[in-house]
Design a protein around this motif. Sequence first.
Motif, PDB file in Angstrom:
ATOM      1  N   GLY A  46     -23.255   6.279  19.163  1.00  0.00           N
ATOM      2  CA  GLY A  46     -21.876   5.810  19.106  1.00  0.00           C
ATOM      3  C   GLY A  46     -21.102   6.238  20.324  1.00  0.00           C
ATOM      4  O   GLY A  46     -21.231   7.332  20.830  1.00  0.00           O
ATOM      5  N   SER A  49     -18.446   9.625  20.634  1.00  0.00           N
ATOM      6  CA  SER A  49     -18.338  10.388  19.403  1.00  0.00           C
ATOM      7  C   SER A  49     -18.190  11.856  19.665  1.00  0.00           C
ATOM      8  O   SER A  49     -17.565  12.576  18.911  1.00  0.00           O
ATOM      9  N   SER A 238     -12.379  14.519  13.590  1.00  0.00           N
ATOM     10  CA  SER A 238     -12.923  13.165  13.720  1.00  0.00           C
ATOM     11  C   SER A 238     -14.368  13.182  14.195  1.00  0.00           C
ATOM     12  O   SER A 238     -15.169  12.318  13.812  1.00  0.00           O
ATOM     13  N   GLU A 239     -14.727  14.146  15.037  1.00  0.00           N
ATOM     14  CA  GLU A 239     -16.098  14.208  15.534  1.00  0.00           C
ATOM     15  C   GLU A 239     -17.071  14.530  14.394  1.00  0.00           C
ATOM     16  O   GLU A 239     -18.172  13.988  14.336  1.00  0.00           O
ATOM     17  N   GLU A 241     -16.537  13.772  11.267  1.00  0.00           N
ATOM     18  CA  GLU A 241     -16.570  12.591  10.405  1.00  0.00           C
ATOM     19  C   GLU A 241     -17.520  11.539  10.959  1.00  0.00           C
ATOM     20  O   GLU A 241     -18.322  10.955  10.235  1.00  0.00           O
ATOM     21  N   ILE A 242     -17.447  11.315  12.283  1.00  0.00           N
ATOM     22  CA  ILE A 242     -18.336  10.341  12.898  1.00  0.00           C
ATOM     23  C   ILE A 242     -19.778  10.829  12.857  1.00  0.00           C
ATOM     24  O   ILE A 242     -20.702  10.077  12.552  1.00  0.00           O
ATOM     25  N   GLN A 246     -22.958   8.898  11.119  1.00  0.00           N
ATOM     26  CA  GLN A 246     -24.149   8.518  11.881  1.00  0.00           C
ATOM     27  C   GLN A 246     -25.419   9.059  11.232  1.00  0.00           C
ATOM     28  O   GLN A 246     -26.426   8.349  11.119  1.00  0.00           O
ATOM     29  N   GLU A 316     -16.586   2.529   7.558  1.00  0.00           N
ATOM     30  CA  GLU A 316     -17.508   3.568   8.020  1.00  0.00           C
ATOM     31  C   GLU A 316     -18.382   3.058   9.162  1.00  0.00           C
ATOM     32  O   GLU A 316     -18.615   3.770  10.146  1.00  0.00           O
ATOM     33  N   SER A 319     -16.627   3.140  12.500  1.00  0.00           N
ATOM     34  CA  SER A 319     -16.615   4.434  13.183  1.00  0.00           C
ATOM     35  C   SER A 319     -17.947   4.705  13.876  1.00  0.00           C
ATOM     36  O   SER A 319     -17.980   5.353  14.928  1.00  0.00           O
ATOM     37  N   ILE A 320     -19.038   4.220  13.295  1.00  0.00           N
ATOM     38  CA  ILE A 320     -20.352   4.438  13.891  1.00  0.00           C
ATOM     39  C   ILE A 320     -20.507   3.602  15.157  1.00  0.00           C
ATOM     40  O   ILE A 320     -20.988   4.086  16.186  1.00  0.00           O
ATOM     41  N   ASP A 323     -14.670   2.599  17.677  1.00  0.00           N
ATOM     42  CA  ASP A 323     -13.422   1.876  17.493  1.00  0.00           C
ATOM     43  C   ASP A 323     -13.020   1.054  18.711  1.00  0.00           C
ATOM     44  O   ASP A 323     -12.226   0.121  18.590  1.00  0.00           O
TER      45      ASP A 323
END
Length: 340
Positions: A46, A49, A238-239, A241-242, A246, A316, A319-320, A323
């Motif tokens: 991603g 990320s 956020s990192e 979460e991503i 993944q 979801e 995000s992978i 954005d």
Amino acid sequence: MTQPGHESERPAPTNPSVDTHGAVDLSGLASGSPSGGTQPGAAQAGAGSGAGSGAGSGAGTGAPGGADSWVLAVQPQQLQEIVQLSGQVPVLLVIHDSAPASQSMRATLADAVDAQQGRVLMAELDAASHPEIAQQSQGQLPVATAFLGGQPVGEFDAQISEEQLRQLVEQMVQMATQNGMTQRMPAQSRRAGGAEQTEEEPQLPPLHQKAHDALESGDYDGAVAAYEEALRENPGDSEAEIGRAQVQLMRRTRDADLETVRTAAAEAPDDVEAQIAVADVDVLGGHVEDALARLVAYVRDHHGEDRERARAHLVELYSIVGDTDPRVNRSRQQLARALF
């Protein structure tokens, strides 16, 4: 030498367990799951990320980016992961030994890859450390195979010139761009011999490092648990979460059989889990637009809890993929119309 072709000439993947072909028959090795070493395409997958980077070994000197490198060392049992990673970014798999011709081609390709600053990755496999690879090569090393969208799109050896090698890497990037693959991957390793080699590398937060270490050992559950712990401590991470999204994608799809998944979805178009399963393997295989369009259509045509399940999973996947990816921006607009 087989050069990468245009997308219209590239067959769509028919099975996630793609056999690499050509001078070295890797089909028997590409079917296993990683049991150690760098875990490509998980925390690194991603654009932007920042969830981690692989621990490969760089090659060559003098490319832009100082000591950063987009070359990673892999083991035979990781080859299928490399093929899957090409669904997100073009990947060049180089199998080499210690001979001068191998080292020359390896260094030239590493320089060319690093010059692209994350738009293409190079995975290198040292056949000298793996007798089974050396035996299969039958003296035909070095050999390199270009992968895009889960498929081999070109194969070449040391008979071509350094200039042709550099041009081939540029062609891979152009091909990826034509197919909507525009993300840049974070650096995968550090280049040997660079002036910045002695600088202290940035340290990951403890729980991110824990997730990274779990991935290196092939422990998807442990990586997910570490990211979830990081999110409990900081819900705005956020990192993490991503990274969790993944790893969860890779965990869901690692044993998937594409034909079985597609058949199940075709036979049960109203089954949200069946549609999600196809979307997952499509994202991992590089068919991002197909995956997003499938779930947007489900949201448009259904109501209730299943509709919300599809919408949440679609977000979801956004995000992978990233954005900033134009395919995500288009899909968001389509989703808004489907909802309202």
